[in-house]
Design an enzyme around this catalytic site. Sequence first.
Site: not given
Ligand SMILES: *Cc1c(COP(=O)(O)O)cnc(C)c1O
Length: 393
Positions: A64, A150, A193, A197, A222, A225, A245
């Site tokens: 990522n 997620h 999101e 993801s 969220d 990405h 990421k």
């Molecule tokens: C990876 C991810 C997270 C978690 O983030 P981290 O910093 O790795 O704990 C949260 N939401 C989504 C959509 C993700 O892909």
Amino acid sequence: MPTFRFKQSRPVISSQIDELNAFAQAKLDKLAAKDLKRGLVPTTRGVGCSVVRDGEAAISFCDNDYLGLSQNPRVVAAAGAAAIRHGAGAGASRLVSGDSPLNHELESMIAQIKGAEACRVFGSGYMANLGAVPCLVGGKDLIVMDELSHACMRAAAQLSGAEVRMFKHNDVADARAQLANGSEDGRILLMTETVFSMDGDLAPLQELQALCEEFGAWMMTDDAHGFGVIKQENPALIQMGTLSKAVGVYGGYVCGPAAFVELMISRARTLVFTTGLPPQVLGAAVEAVSIIRDDTQLAKDVMSKTTAFTNALGLPKPSSTIVPILLGEASVALDVQAKLLEDGFHVSAIRPPTVPEGSSRLRVAFSAAHELDDVLALAESLKKHLPKDVLEK
Ligand SMILES: *Cc1c(COP(=O)(O)O)cnc(C)c1O
């Protein structure tokens, strides 16, 4: 006979060891029978998305690290400098004595990039969601959430104690139906999101925000990405994301109205009851976020490589740096993964429960650090190894 003992303790009774191992082994056997047992493969990452997995060199197409910032010399140097200056650990929670000024530098930079009133940094994206959501809603309230959200958004929703209703993926009409079912007097939080993801598609943020305004709900997105890569207009009131990421380091953040961000200092349990991020992580994140702020070429670069890939395979134009190739059964995804590795490409098979049953896939992810030649060579390798009908759909 006891088979082991922890240091400085009396030996563990062997029947207890046997019982716990039998319990775990039965679960492992069940997972293995369905091709769903997971394993860890020691992987050493290097520059240009190169990896060595179990002694085998490959180019990775499943990180990522979309902008290659985890290997950026400026970011790595900033990590070292912060550790030398401030030490290797935070020493305590942010509330006690672990609130390094680097947290505040990072927070003001992210708030500025996002155009938010304020920002709070957390230990990870997972912790940011777990901390923020219970500060917004509780027992009498309602969460309406995209069904492909997620795992940590679901965990946060559960932890809040609110009623949780899923709407069909990116389906505004279904989101409306869930909202219309209402919550008598409680608050409503809509969660989605920005960039999904495992599918790489984008949420209809404007339409969802319009619904939220109509039904008096708050929207929280969220942007794990999206941050640093995808410039999408986002009207959501609360916007979280990760520093692990595109930022290439570690940590999470929540942006929103100032008083809410202030409230999280007192109420977000994953902020109050956990240690602050270590200085080297904060120092690296500050440098990486400043690169994202100042350099728009990196984001363009990764999108042009992603587009070169989809063009080579005749796939639709990508919305993000994530291109899913749906294969169905877990065993098929594992098989293609193994063949790609023989050609020198590491693309991880994604299986349930990360994705819904029957939708195992390769999730191909691109980075500004990839060489275009490698991107095109991966496309050729996929043409050779994918089951016949996959690219025709
Ligand atoms: C990876 C991810 C997270 C978690 O983030 P981290 O910093 O790795 O704990 C949260 N939401 C989504 C959509 C993700 O892909």
